[in-house]
Design a protein around this motif. Structure first.
Motif, PDB file in Angstrom:
ATOM      1  N   LYS A 133       0.828  -1.216   0.000  1.00  0.00           N
ATOM      2  CA  LYS A 133       0.000   0.000   0.000  1.00  0.00           C
ATOM      3  C   LYS A 133       0.862   1.267   0.000  1.00  0.00           C
ATOM      4  O   LYS A 133       0.538   2.274   0.643  1.00  0.00           O
ATOM      5  N   ASP A 134       1.956   1.211  -0.744  1.00  0.00           N
ATOM      6  CA  ASP A 134       2.888   2.333  -0.881  1.00  0.00           C
ATOM      7  C   ASP A 134       2.523   3.098  -2.154  1.00  0.00           C
ATOM      8  O   ASP A 134       3.018   2.786  -3.243  1.00  0.00           O
ATOM      9  N   LEU A 135       1.654   4.099  -2.049  1.00  0.00           N
ATOM     10  CA  LEU A 135       1.155   4.806  -3.222  1.00  0.00           C
ATOM     11  C   LEU A 135       2.260   5.586  -3.935  1.00  0.00           C
ATOM     12  O   LEU A 135       2.315   5.597  -5.170  1.00  0.00           O
ATOM     13  N   ALA A 136       3.144   6.221  -3.184  1.00  0.00           N
ATOM     14  CA  ALA A 136       4.227   6.992  -3.806  1.00  0.00           C
ATOM     15  C   ALA A 136       5.143   6.075  -4.607  1.00  0.00           C
ATOM     16  O   ALA A 136       5.522   6.391  -5.748  1.00  0.00           O
ATOM     17  N   GLY A 137       5.503   4.930  -4.011  1.00  0.00           N
ATOM     18  CA  GLY A 137       6.355   3.963  -4.714  1.00  0.00           C
ATOM     19  C   GLY A 137       5.640   3.379  -5.923  1.00  0.00           C
ATOM     20  O   GLY A 137       6.258   3.128  -6.968  1.00  0.00           O
ATOM     21  N   LEU A 138       4.337   3.152  -5.780  1.00  0.00           N
ATOM     22  CA  LEU A 138       3.540   2.620  -6.890  1.00  0.00           C
ATOM     23  C   LEU A 138       3.583   3.581  -8.079  1.00  0.00           C
ATOM     24  O   LEU A 138       3.825   3.161  -9.225  1.00  0.00           O
ATOM     25  N   LYS A 139       3.372   4.864  -7.802  1.00  0.00           N
ATOM     26  CA  LYS A 139       3.393   5.849  -8.884  1.00  0.00           C
ATOM     27  C   LYS A 139       4.772   5.946  -9.518  1.00  0.00           C
ATOM     28  O   LYS A 139       4.905   6.050 -10.745  1.00  0.00           O
ATOM     29  N   ARG A 140       5.812   5.907  -8.678  1.00  0.00           N
ATOM     30  CA  ARG A 140       7.176   6.030  -9.193  1.00  0.00           C
ATOM     31  C   ARG A 140       7.512   4.879 -10.140  1.00  0.00           C
ATOM     32  O   ARG A 140       8.041   5.082 -11.232  1.00  0.00           O
ATOM     33  N   ASN A 141       7.173   3.663  -9.739  1.00  0.00           N
ATOM     34  CA  ASN A 141       7.477   2.501 -10.573  1.00  0.00           C
ATOM     35  C   ASN A 141       6.548   2.409 -11.777  1.00  0.00           C
ATOM     36  O   ASN A 141       6.960   1.956 -12.851  1.00  0.00           O
ATOM     37  N   GLY A 142       5.298   2.841 -11.608  1.00  0.00           N
ATOM     38  CA  GLY A 142       4.386   2.871 -12.756  1.00  0.00           C
ATOM     39  C   GLY A 142       4.881   3.826 -13.822  1.00  0.00           C
ATOM     40  O   GLY A 142       4.872   3.510 -15.029  1.00  0.00           O
ATOM     41  N   ASP A 143       5.340   4.999 -13.402  1.00  0.00           N
ATOM     42  CA  ASP A 143       5.893   5.964 -14.351  1.00  0.00           C
ATOM     43  C   ASP A 143       7.131   5.395 -15.038  1.00  0.00           C
ATOM     44  O   ASP A 143       7.350   5.615 -16.242  1.00  0.00           O
ATOM     45  N   ALA A 144       7.967   4.691 -14.274  1.00  0.00           N
ATOM     46  CA  ALA A 144       9.193   4.111 -14.846  1.00  0.00           C
ATOM     47  C   ALA A 144       8.860   3.049 -15.893  1.00  0.00           C
ATOM     48  O   ALA A 144       9.530   2.950 -16.929  1.00  0.00           O
ATOM     49  N   MET A 145       7.820   2.249 -15.645  1.00  0.00           N
ATOM     50  CA  MET A 145       7.401   1.233 -16.619  1.00  0.00           C
ATOM     51  C   MET A 145       6.969   1.880 -17.930  1.00  0.00           C
ATOM     52  O   MET A 145       7.377   1.457 -19.021  1.00  0.00           O
ATOM     53  N   LEU A 146       6.149   2.925 -17.818  1.00  0.00           N
ATOM     54  CA  LEU A 146       5.646   3.582 -19.022  1.00  0.00           C
ATOM     55  C   LEU A 146       6.752   4.318 -19.761  1.00  0.00           C
ATOM     56  O   LEU A 146       6.778   4.356 -20.999  1.00  0.00           O
ATOM     57  N   ALA A 147       7.710   4.883 -18.997  1.00  0.00           N
ATOM     58  CA  ALA A 147       8.848   5.563 -19.626  1.00  0.00           C
ATOM     59  C   ALA A 147       9.723   4.564 -20.373  1.00  0.00           C
ATOM     60  O   ALA A 147      10.221   4.857 -21.471  1.00  0.00           O
ATOM     61  N   LEU A 148       9.911   3.388 -19.794  1.00  0.00           N
ATOM     62  CA  LEU A 148      10.733   2.372 -20.463  1.00  0.00           C
ATOM     63  C   LEU A 148      10.095   1.948 -21.782  1.00  0.00           C
ATOM     64  O   LEU A 148      10.795   1.760 -22.787  1.00  0.00           O
TER      65      LEU A 148
END
Length: 738
Positions: free
Chosen positions: A575-590
């Motif tokens: 339930k780490d929303l900040a980490g979720l957003k950070r990794n979600g953004d990284a996936m889409l950037a990749l």
């Protein structure tokens, strides 16, 4: 006596004429492939001591002299010279032109090579859907030359058969609309031809029938000029359901559903014992021979991935007898080429008793078997070498055209060498049955090169030579990179459903069924090192080298995507929303970065795939129809949300950015929203949304670049700088089995 003399003179004249034609065809091949060298290459005929091909090459009077007992052998001799003396690679892509030394390299002494087997087969029914659907003559011409250079002398040649069937079904009373609606859309014709599906994405336009008829005439003419024996189709029992309206007493039955398609797309089978069977066979072979001629070898494959009306050995034997006799009654010299895929794919049903009955029903030597998937299972070992019938050892290596670096070179060497030594006298050749090509060229060139080896091949030395010609000269940096590739991506077997997670339907864990990516047996950090080495090269190496840089980079990024997804899932679980957003953004950037890398290479463009499809349409309606057909086959495949979605996934610029990234963005947004709302992510609701997105994408008309954008080496180095530290410090991708 005088009659005998004239017969002898005629026979001699025929031989001389054939030899002259061989030399002419070889000269024209050289002119097409290496025009700047063509006037320095001389071709001559020699005799062979056996049915196997032989070539000799040497320097003489400032020319390169290539001798062969056939034009096919001459072509292999030419390729041997280009590879080993000019250090250049003739790619199967026509846009990747070879780079030659400024002066013609000299050969010291004489080189002589004899083939180890008489037959070298290539292609798969599926290749005509996953790779060749939209090809025109310029594509085919280059590809046929590539086949000749690699010694292929038995290509599958099934283009244009619908135009023949159209005439046949007209003779048997069906209307224009009934016949064209029986056919599938262009990309799906291979599965129609294999009796898997009817009607899907039809009706087929008249313009398609006419275009493909003329194209096939050119294909088989050129293949024969280059010493090949095209394998044409024959009737195996597949008929339109509506034939029952004209022949109500005919024994026509459904073969049942296939791969999750609705039953309205079922195929129908005419019992070989029915009195209608042989007349249809005769009508088809007569029409086909009039249009394309014949080399008397017919690919005939009843019961491919479908269930026969009976599993009784006696029934299977009788079916085999009737199909063979129906061919020989029209063409007494007919030989049957049977896919061995059925014996692997339905191995629980095709017992040895049934296989033996089926094969023994045809005279020895008149039915040859393609041992279809020897990189996985060598059926010859399980069937006493197919009970004496001739067979061809085949490497499959790729399903659906999946863009995945994979293949076990050393294991392929072991298996092929063992088959040559222990496979029996009825082992008559080698081949490849790849479903889609354009990826892992090293595997296919190795397989066909092996046909000219005598004894075990040193794989490390062979790969070193491969890397030399990929760059154009010996280079230690490139050699190190390819040594890594040999021991990473090319040390594990290829197989079904191969792709990185980027191409999979999104989920918090695991992979979709057709992008299973079986456990990677190497560390992604090692593959990163190979990418770094390949990206260090300065100057302008051959374009085939640029493809390798893009392919390795794509694989590295695709492997790393799994790490990011698993971090994303970990954040969701915590339930780490900040980490979720950070990794979600990284996936889409990749995914954006991968698309940018792919966009630098002509062979990795969705726009090219779609544009070539649209070019075949004679009006806007047909162009749109072909585009949708082209979009479907590489994404949803069939009906929305059904079994085969992503089967033919491949990494292409445009497809990665809009389709794969589009799906992952939907997923990232939904998971983030569920966490924000303090509720569990709803898999079933998301699956419905995903299916709707996929279906809408196939109907889209967005324009995609059909020419490369950006500098491959510059972008590659930029992405390495961006991701290297993360990959080196990151974890192994989590995959099934780990």
């Amino acid at each position: 006596m005088r009659y005998t003399f004239f017969v002898f003179i005629f026979f001699l004249a025929t031989i001389v004429s054939a030899q002259t034609e061989n030399i002419t065809a070889a000269k024209e091949l050289a002119q097409r492939v290496i025009p700047t060298y063509a006037n320095k290459i001389k071709f001559e005929n020699i005799s062979a001591s056996s049915e196997k091909d032989v070539f000799e090459i040497e320097s003489a009077n400032k020319n390169i002299v290539i001798k062969g007992n056939s034009v096919n052998a001459m072509a292999v001799g030419l390729n041997y010279y280009l590879r080993n003396y000019c250090h250049t690679d003739i790619s199967w892509y026509r846009n990747e032109k070879p780079v030659l030394p400024l002066t013609v390299p000299v050969i010291q002494g004489k080189i002589r090579k004899e083939s180890r087997c008489s037959e070298r087969f290539f292609l798969n029914y599926c290749t005509f859907g996953y790779t060749m659907t939209w090809w025109q003559w310029s594509d085919w011409q280059w590809f046929i030359d590539w086949m000749a250079l690699n010694g292929i002398n038995m290509p599958l040649a099934i283009t244009g058969q619908e135009a023949i069937w159209y005439k046949v079904w007209k003779k048997f009373g069906l209307t224009d609309d009934q016949i064209r609606s029986y056919f599938t859309g262009p990309a799906y014709l291979p599965w129609h031809r294999m009796s898997n599906i009817d009607h899907w994405d039809g009706p087929l336009p008249h313009s398609w029938l006419n275009n493909q008829l003329e194209l096939q005439k050119k294909i088989v003419r050129r293949e024969r000029e280059l010493g090949m024996k095209p394998v044409l189709p024959a009737f195996a029992g597949h008929v339109p359901e509506l034939l029952k309206t004209k022949y109500p007493n005919a024994k026509i039955t459904s073969l049942g559903d296939w791969s999750g398609f609705s039953n309205k797309y079922d195929s129908y089978f005419l019992d070989p014992f029915d009195s209608l069977f042989k007349p249809i066979q005769r009508a088809f072979l007569d029409e086909q021979t009039k249009a394309f001629g014949t080399n008397h070898i017919y690919g005939t494959d009843p019961f491919n991935e479908v269930t026969p009306p009976s599993w009784e050995p006696s029934y299977l034997a009788d079916v085999s007898k009737i199909i063979y006799s129906s061919m020989t009654e029209t063409d007494p010299a007919a030989e049957w080429l049977q896919m061995g895929w059925i014996f692997y794919n339905q191995k629980d049903h095709w017992t040895n008793e049934r296989i033996k009955a089926y094969l023994d029903a045809v005279p020895q030597g008149k039915m040859s078997i393609l041992d279809y998937f020897c990189d996985n299972t060598e059926v010859w070992k399980l069937t006493d070498s197919f009970y004496g019938q001739p067979y061809i050892w085949c490497y499959l290596g790729n399903f659906g055209g999946n863009t995945m670096m994979s293949g076990n070179l050393k294991e392929v060497e072991r298996r092929m060498e063992n088959t040559f030594v222990n496979g029996g006298n009825n082992m008559k050749g080698v081949g490849s049955t790849t479903e889609g090509f354009g990826v892992n060229p090293i595997m296919y060139e190795y397989v066909f090169d092996k046909a000219w080896s005598h004894g075990p091949v040193d794989v490390e030395k062979w790969v070193s030579s491969w890397s030399e010609r990929r760059y154009g000269r010996k280079n230690d940096t490139v050699s190190k990179a390819w040594d890594i590739l040999l021991n990473t991506t090319y040390s594990g077997s290829a197989g079904l459903g191969r792709a990185t997670l980027t191409n999979a339907r999104p989920g918090l864990a695991g992979h979709n069924s057709w992008t299973t990516n079986p456990a990677i047996n190497y560390d992604n950090k090692d593959l990163l090192k190979a990418w770094q080495l390949l990206s260090e090269i300065k100057g302008s190496p051959p374009s085939v080298y640029y493809y390798d840089v893009v392919d390795v980079g794509r694989q590295v990024l695709g492997n790393y995507f799994s790490v990011l997804r698993d971090r994303f899932t970990g954040c969701y679980n915590k339930k780490d929303l900040a980490g979720l957003k950070r990794n979600g953004d990284a996936m889409l950037a990749l995914l954006n970065d991968m698309d940018r890398l792919l966009a630098t290479n002509q062979n990795c463009l969705l726009g090219d795939w779609i544009e070539t499809a649209r070019e075949l349409g004679v009006n806007e309606k047909e162009k749109n129809y072909y585009e949708e057909d082209a979009r479907k086959i590489i994404t949803v495949w069939g009906e929305p949300g059904r079994h085969l979605t992503d089967y033919a996934n491949r990494s292409l610029a445009g497809l990665t950015k809009t389709y794969y990234r589009g799906r992952w963005k939907l997923f990232v947004d939904d998971v983030e929203k569920s966490l924000q709302d303090s509720r569990a992510f709803n898999d079933s609701a998301f699956a419905k949304k995903l299916t709707d997105f996929e279906d809408q994408w196939t109907k889209g008309k967005e324009k995609y670049a059909s020419k490369p954008l950006g500098d491959c080496m510059v972008i590659s180095r930029m992405l390495i700088n961006k991701y290297a530290t993360e990959i080196e410090n990151g974890k192994q991708p989590v995959v099934p089995g780990n």
